[in-house]
Design a protein around this motif. Sequence first.
Motif, PDB file in Angstrom:
ATOM      1  N   TRP A  91       1.176 -12.939  10.492  1.00 19.48           N
ATOM      2  CA  TRP A  91       1.169 -10.925  11.175  1.00 19.48           C
ATOM      3  C   TRP A  91       2.274 -10.267   9.784  1.00 19.48           C
ATOM      4  CZ3 TRP A  91       2.618 -13.597  16.379  1.00 19.48           C
ATOM      5  CH2 TRP A  91       1.537 -13.483  16.871  1.00 19.48           C
ATOM      6  N   VAL A  92       1.065  -9.246   9.615  1.00 16.39           N
ATOM      7  CA  VAL A  92       1.989  -8.120   8.775  1.00 16.39           C
ATOM      8  C   VAL A  92       2.150  -6.579   9.364  1.00 16.39           C
ATOM      9  CG1 VAL A  92       1.674  -7.542   6.022  1.00 16.39           C
ATOM     10  CG2 VAL A  92       0.450  -9.334   7.371  1.00 16.39           C
ATOM     11  N   GLN A  93       3.721  -6.183   8.869  1.00 19.63           N
ATOM     12  CA  GLN A  93       3.311  -5.061   9.654  1.00 19.63           C
ATOM     13  C   GLN A  93       4.267  -4.557   8.418  1.00 19.63           C
ATOM     14  OE1 GLN A  93       7.532  -4.432  11.243  1.00 19.63           O
ATOM     15  NE2 GLN A  93       6.922  -2.212  12.854  1.00 19.63           N
ATOM     16  N   VAL A  94       2.978  -2.980   8.965  1.00 19.90           N
ATOM     17  CA  VAL A  94       2.734  -2.280   7.516  1.00 19.90           C
ATOM     18  C   VAL A  94       3.074  -0.772   7.758  1.00 19.90           C
ATOM     19  CG1 VAL A  94       0.790  -3.450   6.668  1.00 19.90           C
ATOM     20  CG2 VAL A  94       0.549  -1.820   8.069  1.00 19.90           C
ATOM     21  N   GLU A  95       3.567  -0.182   6.958  1.00 22.99           N
ATOM     22  CA  GLU A  95       3.570   1.644   7.198  1.00 22.99           C
ATOM     23  C   GLU A  95       2.224   2.045   7.672  1.00 22.99           C
ATOM     24  OE1 GLU A  95       7.069   3.655   5.619  1.00 22.99           O
ATOM     25  OE2 GLU A  95       5.211   4.250   3.999  1.00 22.99           O
ATOM     26  N   ARG A  96       2.442   3.150   8.330  1.00 18.17           N
ATOM     27  CA  ARG A  96       1.285   3.638   9.149  1.00 18.17           C
ATOM     28  C   ARG A  96       0.281   3.125   9.304  1.00 18.17           C
ATOM     29  NH1 ARG A  96      -1.683   6.929   5.320  1.00 18.17           N
ATOM     30  NH2 ARG A  96      -1.229   5.348   3.049  1.00 18.17           N
ATOM     31  N   ILE A  97      -1.149   3.353   9.691  1.00 21.86           N
ATOM     32  CA  ILE A  97      -2.274   3.183  10.566  1.00 21.86           C
ATOM     33  C   ILE A  97      -3.298   2.460   9.807  1.00 21.86           C
ATOM     34  CG2 ILE A  97      -3.424   2.495  12.659  1.00 21.86           C
ATOM     35  CD1 ILE A  97      -1.196   3.934  13.953  1.00 21.86           C
ATOM     36  N   PRO A  98      -3.606   1.642   9.141  1.00 25.17           N
ATOM     37  CA  PRO A  98      -4.552   1.276   8.226  1.00 25.17           C
ATOM     38  C   PRO A  98      -6.063   1.684   8.922  1.00 25.17           C
ATOM     39  CG  PRO A  98      -3.617  -0.680   8.201  1.00 25.17           C
ATOM     40  CD  PRO A  98      -2.698   0.388   8.940  1.00 25.17           C
ATOM     41  N   ILE A 161       0.371 -10.574  -0.282  1.00 24.49           N
ATOM     42  CA  ILE A 161      -0.213  -9.621   0.798  1.00 24.49           C
ATOM     43  C   ILE A 161       1.082  -8.817   1.171  1.00 24.49           C
ATOM     44  CG2 ILE A 161       0.342  -9.022   3.237  1.00 24.49           C
ATOM     45  CD1 ILE A 161      -0.617 -11.695   3.508  1.00 24.49           C
ATOM     46  N   ARG A 162       1.486  -8.781   0.058  1.00 24.57           N
ATOM     47  CA  ARG A 162       3.071  -7.208  -0.199  1.00 24.57           C
ATOM     48  C   ARG A 162       1.573  -6.672  -1.051  1.00 24.57           C
ATOM     49  NH1 ARG A 162       7.330  -7.794   2.324  1.00 24.57           N
ATOM     50  NH2 ARG A 162       7.996  -9.681   3.066  1.00 24.57           N
ATOM     51  N   ARG A 163       1.321  -7.166  -2.039  1.00 29.72           N
ATOM     52  CA  ARG A 163       0.249  -6.421  -3.728  1.00 29.72           C
ATOM     53  C   ARG A 163      -0.640  -6.305  -2.944  1.00 29.72           C
ATOM     54  NH1 ARG A 163       2.002 -10.751  -8.774  1.00 29.72           N
ATOM     55  NH2 ARG A 163       4.201  -9.624  -8.849  1.00 29.72           N
ATOM     56  N   MET A 164      -1.259  -6.267  -1.776  1.00 26.42           N
ATOM     57  CA  MET A 164      -2.224  -6.132  -1.977  1.00 26.42           C
ATOM     58  C   MET A 164      -2.445  -4.708  -0.034  1.00 26.42           C
ATOM     59  SD  MET A 164      -3.986 -10.047  -0.309  1.00 26.42           S
ATOM     60  CE  MET A 164      -5.791  -8.983   0.193  1.00 26.42           C
ATOM     61  N   THR A 165      -1.680  -5.124   0.688  1.00 21.75           N
ATOM     62  CA  THR A 165      -1.090  -3.648   1.575  1.00 21.75           C
ATOM     63  C   THR A 165      -1.147  -3.000   0.409  1.00 21.75           C
ATOM     64  OG1 THR A 165       1.053  -4.464   1.901  1.00 21.75           O
ATOM     65  CG2 THR A 165      -1.106  -5.687   3.414  1.00 21.75           C
ATOM     66  N   ALA A 166       0.263  -2.695  -0.225  1.00 19.28           N
ATOM     67  CA  ALA A 166       0.844  -1.542  -1.474  1.00 19.28           C
ATOM     68  C   ALA A 166      -0.860  -1.041  -2.248  1.00 19.28           C
ATOM     69  CB  ALA A 166       1.506  -2.075  -2.247  1.00 19.28           C
ATOM     70  N   ALA A 167      -1.675  -1.922  -2.795  1.00 20.83           N
ATOM     71  CA  ALA A 167      -3.078  -0.966  -3.254  1.00 20.83           C
ATOM     72  C   ALA A 167      -3.879  -0.539  -2.795  1.00 20.83           C
ATOM     73  CB  ALA A 167      -3.970  -2.629  -4.017  1.00 20.83           C
ATOM     74  N   VAL A 168      -3.584  -0.656  -1.040  1.00 24.59           N
ATOM     75  CA  VAL A 168      -4.724   0.457  -0.401  1.00 24.59           C
ATOM     76  C   VAL A 168      -3.711   1.128   0.344  1.00 24.59           C
ATOM     77  CG1 VAL A 168      -6.360  -1.566   0.193  1.00 24.59           C
ATOM     78  CG2 VAL A 168      -4.642  -1.101   2.116  1.00 24.59           C
ATOM     79  N   GLY A 169      -2.843   1.426  -0.098  1.00 24.80           N
ATOM     80  CA  GLY A 169      -1.245   2.049   0.440  1.00 24.80           C
ATOM     81  C   GLY A 169      -0.708   2.384   1.887  1.00 24.80           C
ATOM     82  N   PHE A 170      -0.909   1.215   2.396  1.00 24.35           N
ATOM     83  CA  PHE A 170       0.395   0.784   3.238  1.00 24.35           C
ATOM     84  C   PHE A 170       0.844  -0.473   2.820  1.00 24.35           C
ATOM     85  CE2 PHE A 170      -4.319   2.759   4.276  1.00 24.35           C
ATOM     86  CZ  PHE A 170      -3.933   3.120   4.977  1.00 24.35           C
ATOM     87  N   PRO A 171       2.430  -0.069   2.794  1.00 28.42           N
ATOM     88  CA  PRO A 171       3.178  -1.026   2.033  1.00 28.42           C
ATOM     89  C   PRO A 171       3.668  -2.106   3.491  1.00 28.42           C
ATOM     90  CG  PRO A 171       3.853   1.053   1.255  1.00 28.42           C
ATOM     91  CD  PRO A 171       2.149   1.740   2.201  1.00 28.42           C
TER      92      PRO A 171
END
Length: 211
Positions: A91-98, A161-171
Amino acid sequence: MAMRKTSPSRTTPPYRYLLFYKPYDVLTQFTDEAGGGETSRRTLKDYIPVPDVYPVGRLDRDSEGLLLLTNNGQLQHRLTDPKFHHPRTYWVQVERIPDQAALQQLRQGITIQDYKTRPAKVQLLPEEPSLPPRDPPIRFRKSVPTAWLEMTLTEGRNRQIRRMTAAVGFPTLRLVRVAIAHLRLDGLKPGQWRELSSDDLELLKAQYNSS
């Protein structure tokens, strides 16, 4: 006639299988080789008094969740070698809504540095999952919304996972592993561990023996 001395038979100690809920800011090892004195960091030794067991895979210091430990080297290898494609769910909490475009990118695989991640199962959770609060709490901007993803991977590269979500703009703000194959965090609180049940162990053995 002289009596021949016989050495006592040696029995192989039984294998141990432990599930542990790793808290935030705990190293996935039993000694802190880099720390020392007042700067020493928490390790598995602070929670698990069982000797000679080792983590299957790892979780970063700033990640939380399920860790399997064992002294069964064969099982350890089968569950950590990427060629066996064993699933791990987070479960991954990201900044903003993908948006759907970002979710599809994560599903198809992201090129990070010199490799492309494998296809993954990714879905946007409809609401915040029920998890214990993190200590310390995450830092987030009140003006920026956050969202939770469920991501299932079959590989575990460093900080993937951190690198994946950052790569699409949602840290990534918070990362919790909730499952390894069919094993889940259910019934554990951060810092707690338990022996694997016989049913869970049989299922796990069936999975890695058939891989």
